[in-house]
Design an enzyme around this catalytic site. Structure first.
Site, short mmCIF file in Angstrom:
data_model
loop_
_atom_site.label_atom_id
_atom_site.label_comp_id
_atom_site.label_asym_id
_atom_site.label_seq_id
_atom_site.Cartn_x
_atom_site.Cartn_y
_atom_site.Cartn_z
N SER A 1 0.84 -1.30 0.13
CA SER A 1 0.13 -0.01 -0.04
C SER A 1 0.92 1.20 0.05
O SER A 1 1.88 1.28 0.72
CB SER A 1 -0.92 0.05 1.13
N GLU B 1 -0.40 -3.39 14.40
CA GLU B 1 -1.51 -3.30 13.21
C GLU B 1 -2.65 -3.92 13.33
O GLU B 1 -3.75 -3.34 13.08
CB GLU B 1 -0.65 -4.12 11.79
#
Ligand SMILES: Cc1cc2nc3c(=O)[nH]c(=O)nc-3n(C[C@H](O)[C@H](O)[C@H](O)COP(=O)(O)OP(=O)(O)OC[C@H]3O[C@@H](n4cnc5c(N)ncnc54)[C@H](O)[C@@H]3O)c2cc1C
Lengths: 397, 347
Positions: free
Chosen positions: A163, A246
């Protein structure tokens, strides 16, 4: 169990609200989805404003330039910024939410001085180079190779699904430094500058037609050994630290944003025609809206439990896997409900934030939600984690 | 904010669970089906432990805890499948002296009364207040209950009874909350039973829990239970904050829900009322569905054994079913919440 905020927490919130009330009206309109230059300026500009106001690195320790707030204040920060419509963390996601926290725990003082202040000021975009074409769920089988040559690692291989790879300045990169060792023991965590010779980044178009992630090719890229975080071949452990962040608090703004969307949907339901009346008068639709709200409220409560655990133990609890698994499914149902309400109008995909007439981003949202059960560990992998690590069921192998 | 159990709360849960395991082991519980669901001796032990006087203030001889704690205790009772009119008896503690008390909503026409053989009294809620009906006044025709641990009987018309409280505010919400707590416990008990079986039962030369189809089912059971539990605990805290008894109200004692601050001790305003309803109805839906789905999944994980009377899986499921239709259907609760979505200050 006490859900009340303390006097300090309330003072913190009031101060934040006041600041947001001043600064948000000065921001202007958010950039187009595909204008990456403008998006970088927008996201980094917002980070800089946070920094100048003392809100950057809200949960980072103060010795690293953060505000040193408690997990509860972090939660208040995310709640208030989302509630008042402040910009999302955007391309600062990796730096703020997991690379930075990983560096705080694992990096050398030199690495910390080099990167942490820049991350806080919004001067560095980071990306995560973990997944590979042949190492997704089975991440530990990754094969991007790093061969030691004096004080450099020479890296060759390929990453995928990175990403923001095309806008990033640095990458948290997992490489194989020992081919012979068992797969978990031959991995190293490196800080990779994205402008080194031999790196090629190719954006991949997503189902939504956007280019949020990339393939990254490495051809004999020379990365200084001083960029290594943790010991050589100890990278899997470091990666687990990264994952705990995360999967821990990273979804809070996402959930709160979703609650805002549900409120918009309830509004929309009152105006969308259906069977000679409005969608709101259809019991099935109204009940599904109520159920979704109940489930989001419950997930919000679960988040508060996870945050409270983090407050006591210093690390996010295993509730993160439960949250992610459950949330992905509820959010898919919400997107489906939007389509049921919009009927033929759901054919139109509009950009940007809510267009009253077409329910624009609700349509786009139905595509976006498909990634929720894939990114950051698929739902199947989350179920394995819950089954094996929490419930103690026997491992597959 | 600290939304984790305090040490005292953990000790409370452990204490109740120990009591259940010592006095309400599963054979004893199954045996209670033979005596209308309640054994006076055992029921008295629950009362002596303070189960029914949890939220009665200390100065009135109660334990003086809050609704959050009552939720924790009822969760453990559900986990252990303890039968009897637990909800009614706790709620009755402040208004009547009877020791086994049912609770029902007045409806036109015949009523289905739970545990009719063992009640001292039945409290009836209607628009005018709460009414005590002496059990002797009830003429009951026993029916065959879906749940062997929740015997039911038909009463052609509920007597008016004697008024014991004028207001009913909070009664239904409290009953729904406590039933939900029992159901979170049922979801937990069913999940524990399924996981234990998945570890021990072998097929194809390995424990069935090693097959993902089974392992993932167990993971989903756990997720549902955890999400329902979070919503239950939250509802308990909201109840304590809005309708007490609970934590002592002190000046500057603030509450914060969904972006709005309210001060404790104020009369329950519109905003607090909405918060309360939304939290309790939410817990109701999630707990009822977690108990239902986990009960079914528990049967499935047991294969043919799961379809037998002998295995306990069906008891969790049936109890879950018996507890759901009280004070509003799940659809009704969903509608109540929907009315509050647009009004969410977050939006
Ligand atoms: C929007 C998005 C952003 C992402 N961003 C990044 C990023 O920034 N950096 C990065 O490194 N990665 C990123 N990823 C990658 C992501 O982490 C992987 O896609 C994910 O881990 C799955 O790996 P895979 O795609 O190789 O699928 P696979 O592992 O090939 O899985 C395919 C299917 O098989 C199932 N499966 C695999 N193994 C098992 C098993 N043991 N048991 C049961 N089922 C199994 C999976 O659940 C899945 O349904 C991103 C992904 C998405 C969708």
């Amino acid at each position: 169990m006490d859900i009340r905020f303390s006097a300090e927490e309330i003072a913190f919130r009031d101060e934040l609200r006041a600041w947001l009330g001043e600064v948000l009206p000065t921001l202007g309109d958010p950039p187009d989805r595909d204008d990456w230059t403008a998006r970088r300026e927008w996201d980094m500009g917002w980070q800089r404003k946070l920094y100048d106001a003392g809100y950057a690195g809200i949960n980072w320790p103060s010795e690293f330039g953060g505000r040193g707030s408690t997990p509860t204040e972090h939660l208040i920060f995310l709640e208030e910024t989302t509630r008042m419509g402040a910009p999302y963390v955007g391309m600062n996601f990796v730096a703020q939410l997991h690379a930075g926290p990983t560096l705080i725990l694992e990096a050398t003082p030199e690495q910390q001085v080099r990167h942490l202040p820049a991350m806080l000021k919004g001067e560095e975009v980071w990306c995560q180079g973990f997944s590979e074409p042949n190492a997704g769920s089975d991440l530990a089988s990754l094969s991007t190779r790093a061969i030691r040559d004096g004080d450099h690692y020479v890296v060759t291989g390929q990453k995928i699904w990175t990403s923001f790879g095309h806008v990033a300045d640095y990458c948290e990169l997992l490489v194989r430094t020992d081919q012979e060792a068992p797969k978990h023991r031959g991995i190293t965590w490196l800080i990779c500058p994205m402008d080194l010779p031999g790196i090629e980044v190719r954006p991949i178009t997503t189902v939504a037609g956007s280019s949020e992630f990339c393939e990254v090719f490495f051809d004999e890229v020379r990365i200084p050994v001083e960029n290594r975080v943790g010991d050589e071949n100890d990278g899997w452990r470091v990666a687990m630290v990264t994952f705990s962040f995360e999967r821990g608090t990273a979804f809070i703004s996402e959930l709160l944003g979703t609650m805002n969307q549900l409120a918009e949907m309830a509004e929309l339901a009152r105006s969308v025609p259906r069977n000679g009346s409005t969608a709101w008068d259809d019991d099935e639709i109204r009940r599904e809206i109520g159920r979704l709200q109940a489930e989001y409220d419950a997930l919000w409560a679960l988040t508060k439990r996870v945050v409270s655990q983090a407050q006591r133990t210093g690390m996010p609890g295993p509730g993160g896997s439960v949250f992610k698994l459950y949330y992905a499914e509820v959010k898919k149902r919400m997107a489906d409900l939007a389509h049921r309400m919009l009927e033929r109008r759901s054919l139109v995909l509009a950009e940007g934030s809510g267009d009253e007439q077409t329910g624009g981003d609700m349509v786009a949202s139905r595509l976006y939600v498909l990634s929720l059960s894939i990114a950051a560990g698929t739902s199947e992998i989350q179920r394995n984690i819950i089954g094996e690590r929490i419930l103690g069921l026997p491992k597959e192998r | 904010m600290d939304f984790e159990l305090s040490d005292d709360q953990v000790a409370l849960c452990d204490g109740i669970w120990d009591l259940c395991q010592g006095r309400f082991d599963i054979d004893t519980v199954r045996g209670l089906a033979e005596c209308g669901g309640v054994d006076r001796q055992l029921w008295g032990e629950l009362a002596d432990t303070g189960v029914f006087s949890l939220v009665v203030p200390e100065e009135d001889g109660g334990v003086g805890l809050g609704w959050a704690e009552a939720g924790l205790v009822f969760e453990q009772l559900g986990r252990a499948l303890v039968p009897g009119p637990l909800v009614g008896t706790l709620l009755a503690a402040e208004v009547v002296d009877d020791s086994v008390v049912g609770l029902i909503e007045r409806t036109d026409g015949p009523a289905l009364v739970e545990y009719p053989d063992v009640l001292d009294a039945l409290l009836v809620l209607d628009g005018d207040g709460v009414w005590r009906v002496d059990a002797a006044e009830l003429s009951v025709e026993m029916a065959q209950s879906v749940d062997p641990l929740t015997p039911v009987g038909r009463v052609a018309k509920l007597p008016q009874g004697e008024q014991v409280s004028e207001g009913t505010y909070g009664w239904a919400n409290r009953a729904v909350f406590l039933s939900s707590a029992l159901q979170v416990g049922l979801a937990m008990g069913a999940r524990e039973l399924a996981v234990a079986y998945a570890q021990e039962r072998q097929q194809f030369g390995k424990p069935i829990g090693q097959f993902q189809a089974v392992k993932h089912k167990c993971a989903d059971m756990y997720s549902r239970e955890e999400v329902a539990r979070a919503s239950l605990y939250y509802a308990g805290c909201v109840m304590d904050a809005t309708m007490g008894p609970g934590l002592p109200a002190e000046p500057g004692d603030y509450l914060y829900f969904h972006g709005c601050t309210i001060e404790r001790g104020d009369a329950l305003g519109d905003h607090e009322h909405r918060e309360l309803v939304r939290a309790v109805s939410g817990a109701r839906i999630l707990a009822a569905e977690a108990a239902d789905h986990n009960g079914k999944d528990c049967v499935q994980v047991h294969g043919g054994m799961g379809f037998t009377w002998e295995i306990n899986a069906h008891l969790y499921l049936k109890r879950a079913w018996a507890l759901t239709p009280c004070f509003g259907s799940l659809d009704r609760h969903a509608e109540r919440i929907a009315e509050m979505v647009g009004a969410n200050p977050l939006g």
